[in-house]
Design a protein around this motif. Sequence first.
Motif, PDB file in Angstrom:
ATOM      1  N   ARG A 109       4.999 -12.404  -4.983  1.00  0.00           N
ATOM      2  CA  ARG A 109       4.855 -11.634  -3.751  1.00  0.00           C
ATOM      3  C   ARG A 109       5.405 -10.223  -3.939  1.00  0.00           C
ATOM      4  O   ARG A 109       6.468 -10.041  -4.532  1.00  0.00           O
ATOM      5  N   ALA A 110       4.674  -9.217  -3.447  1.00  0.00           N
ATOM      6  CA  ALA A 110       5.148  -7.829  -3.546  1.00  0.00           C
ATOM      7  C   ALA A 110       5.703  -7.378  -2.201  1.00  0.00           C
ATOM      8  O   ALA A 110       5.075  -7.571  -1.166  1.00  0.00           O
ATOM      9  N   GLU A 111       6.869  -6.772  -2.258  1.00  0.00           N
ATOM     10  CA  GLU A 111       7.521  -6.194  -1.083  1.00  0.00           C
ATOM     11  C   GLU A 111       6.928  -4.800  -0.844  1.00  0.00           C
ATOM     12  O   GLU A 111       6.556  -4.125  -1.797  1.00  0.00           O
ATOM     13  N   ARG A 112       6.839  -4.374   0.401  1.00  0.00           N
ATOM     14  CA  ARG A 112       6.345  -3.020   0.713  1.00  0.00           C
ATOM     15  C   ARG A 112       7.543  -2.113   0.981  1.00  0.00           C
ATOM     16  O   ARG A 112       8.243  -2.295   1.969  1.00  0.00           O
ATOM     17  N   VAL A 113       7.763  -1.167   0.121  1.00  0.00           N
ATOM     18  CA  VAL A 113       8.938  -0.298   0.213  1.00  0.00           C
ATOM     19  C   VAL A 113       8.459   1.122   0.492  1.00  0.00           C
ATOM     20  O   VAL A 113       7.739   1.695  -0.333  1.00  0.00           O
ATOM     21  N   ALA A 140      -6.156   7.074  -1.492  1.00  0.00           N
ATOM     22  CA  ALA A 140      -5.893   6.743  -2.910  1.00  0.00           C
ATOM     23  C   ALA A 140      -4.836   5.646  -3.001  1.00  0.00           C
ATOM     24  O   ALA A 140      -3.989   5.502  -2.116  1.00  0.00           O
ATOM     25  N   ARG A 141      -4.892   4.874  -4.058  1.00  0.00           N
ATOM     26  CA  ARG A 141      -3.980   3.752  -4.243  1.00  0.00           C
ATOM     27  C   ARG A 141      -3.796   3.491  -5.728  1.00  0.00           C
ATOM     28  O   ARG A 141      -4.549   4.007  -6.547  1.00  0.00           O
ATOM     29  N   MET A 142      -2.794   2.661  -6.030  1.00  0.00           N
ATOM     30  CA  MET A 142      -2.652   2.197  -7.408  1.00  0.00           C
ATOM     31  C   MET A 142      -2.403   0.704  -7.370  1.00  0.00           C
ATOM     32  O   MET A 142      -1.472   0.243  -6.712  1.00  0.00           O
ATOM     33  N   SER A 143      -3.260  -0.045  -8.041  1.00  0.00           N
ATOM     34  CA  SER A 143      -3.126  -1.500  -7.962  1.00  0.00           C
ATOM     35  C   SER A 143      -1.929  -1.981  -8.787  1.00  0.00           C
ATOM     36  O   SER A 143      -1.392  -1.250  -9.623  1.00  0.00           O
ATOM     37  N   TRP A 181       6.337  -3.556  -4.568  1.00  0.00           N
ATOM     38  CA  TRP A 181       7.336  -3.932  -5.579  1.00  0.00           C
ATOM     39  C   TRP A 181       7.266  -5.434  -5.776  1.00  0.00           C
ATOM     40  O   TRP A 181       7.696  -6.202  -4.920  1.00  0.00           O
ATOM     41  N   GLY A 182       6.687  -5.838  -6.884  1.00  0.00           N
ATOM     42  CA  GLY A 182       6.447  -7.250  -7.143  1.00  0.00           C
ATOM     43  C   GLY A 182       7.483  -7.849  -8.073  1.00  0.00           C
ATOM     44  O   GLY A 182       8.577  -7.313  -8.263  1.00  0.00           O
ATOM     45  N   GLY A 183       7.116  -8.963  -8.670  1.00  0.00           N
ATOM     46  CA  GLY A 183       8.015  -9.683  -9.569  1.00  0.00           C
ATOM     47  C   GLY A 183       7.596  -9.515 -11.017  1.00  0.00           C
ATOM     48  O   GLY A 183       6.898  -8.557 -11.378  1.00  0.00           O
ATOM     49  N   ARG A 197       8.772  -5.286 -14.021  1.00  0.00           N
ATOM     50  CA  ARG A 197       8.330  -5.735 -12.696  1.00  0.00           C
ATOM     51  C   ARG A 197       6.944  -5.145 -12.376  1.00  0.00           C
ATOM     52  O   ARG A 197       6.669  -3.974 -12.660  1.00  0.00           O
ATOM     53  N   PHE A 198       6.070  -5.953 -11.812  1.00  0.00           N
ATOM     54  CA  PHE A 198       4.782  -5.444 -11.312  1.00  0.00           C
ATOM     55  C   PHE A 198       5.035  -4.496 -10.151  1.00  0.00           C
ATOM     56  O   PHE A 198       5.930  -4.726  -9.340  1.00  0.00           O
ATOM     57  N   HIS A 199       4.262  -3.428 -10.093  1.00  0.00           N
ATOM     58  CA  HIS A 199       4.404  -2.455  -9.003  1.00  0.00           C
ATOM     59  C   HIS A 199       3.075  -1.746  -8.784  1.00  0.00           C
ATOM     60  O   HIS A 199       2.190  -1.779  -9.658  1.00  0.00           O
ATOM     61  N   GLY A 200       2.951  -1.106  -7.631  1.00  0.00           N
ATOM     62  CA  GLY A 200       1.742  -0.368  -7.302  1.00  0.00           C
ATOM     63  C   GLY A 200       1.984   0.452  -6.053  1.00  0.00           C
ATOM     64  O   GLY A 200       3.117   0.562  -5.579  1.00  0.00           O
ATOM     65  N   VAL A 201       0.928   1.044  -5.537  1.00  0.00           N
ATOM     66  CA  VAL A 201       1.032   1.885  -4.338  1.00  0.00           C
ATOM     67  C   VAL A 201      -0.108   1.511  -3.396  1.00  0.00           C
ATOM     68  O   VAL A 201      -1.277   1.477  -3.810  1.00  0.00           O
ATOM     69  N   ALA A 202       0.236   1.211  -2.123  1.00  0.00           N
ATOM     70  CA  ALA A 202      -0.778   0.858  -1.118  1.00  0.00           C
ATOM     71  C   ALA A 202      -1.598   2.098  -0.760  1.00  0.00           C
ATOM     72  O   ALA A 202      -1.106   3.225  -0.909  1.00  0.00           O
ATOM     73  N   PRO A 203      -2.833   1.918  -0.296  1.00  0.00           N
ATOM     74  CA  PRO A 203      -3.668   3.082   0.063  1.00  0.00           C
ATOM     75  C   PRO A 203      -2.926   4.016   1.026  1.00  0.00           C
ATOM     76  O   PRO A 203      -2.352   3.562   2.010  1.00  0.00           O
TER      77      PRO A 203
END
Length: 219
Positions: A170-174, A132-135, A162-164, A191-197
């Motif tokens: 560019r989104a950082e992977r935290v 599962a992920r969240m764009s 964690w984007g801008g 800020r744009f944000h999401g979750v990688a799969p």
Amino acid sequence: MSTAPLFDLDDHHLAGTETRLGPQALVLRGFALPHVERLWPALQTVIEQAPFRHMVTPGGQRMSVALTNCGTLGWTSDTRGYRYSALDPDSGLPWPALPAPFMQLAQDAARQGGFADFTPDACLINRYQPGARMSLHQDRNERDFLAPIVSVSLGIPAFFLWGGLRRADRAERVPLFHGDVAVWGGVDRLRFHGVAPLKEDTHPLSGAARINFTFRRAG
Ligand code: SIN
Ligand code: FE2
């Protein structure tokens, strides 16, 4: 595009430390750990009344994340759009009330993150199973953007994106681990944000799942 992660997902995090994400954004490492004993049974009560379900995006796609809500307002999605609703569309009943231990954690974390007087009226509860992920998105269905977002991670780890302020930034992977709490507001509120799969994993409390609570002032 992303640079090397700040940590490896296998690294144990240091509870009590903070990871700064922006001028008014940070991750409070392990902040929720002392609350878990009270949060977990309260969560079970919420999901008995309002079970997890997969909603559909306005574009007609089934979301990979299952969700429910508690609080006066709940975030929902269907083919007509994203919105907050006082009623659970599945049951027609009000969402379960925000349990006291949820409110306590949200307010304590907001204060620690620099936002005194946060009173959330909405808690979105997301369940991510492996894959599962969240764009990338902005949280902008709230009536105003004065209040921060408080986002609690439980269970298996994930990489937060964690984007801008622009989608193309560019989104950082935290990495976010069990017990971490991210807080963002003020100049970082949009800020744009999401979750990688999510990777396959299991956690003693949640099994093969990550549970995220997102507290907001929506109405
Ligand atoms: C969200 O942005 O709604 C969820 C973020 C997360 O699961 O950490
Ligand atoms: Fe979000």
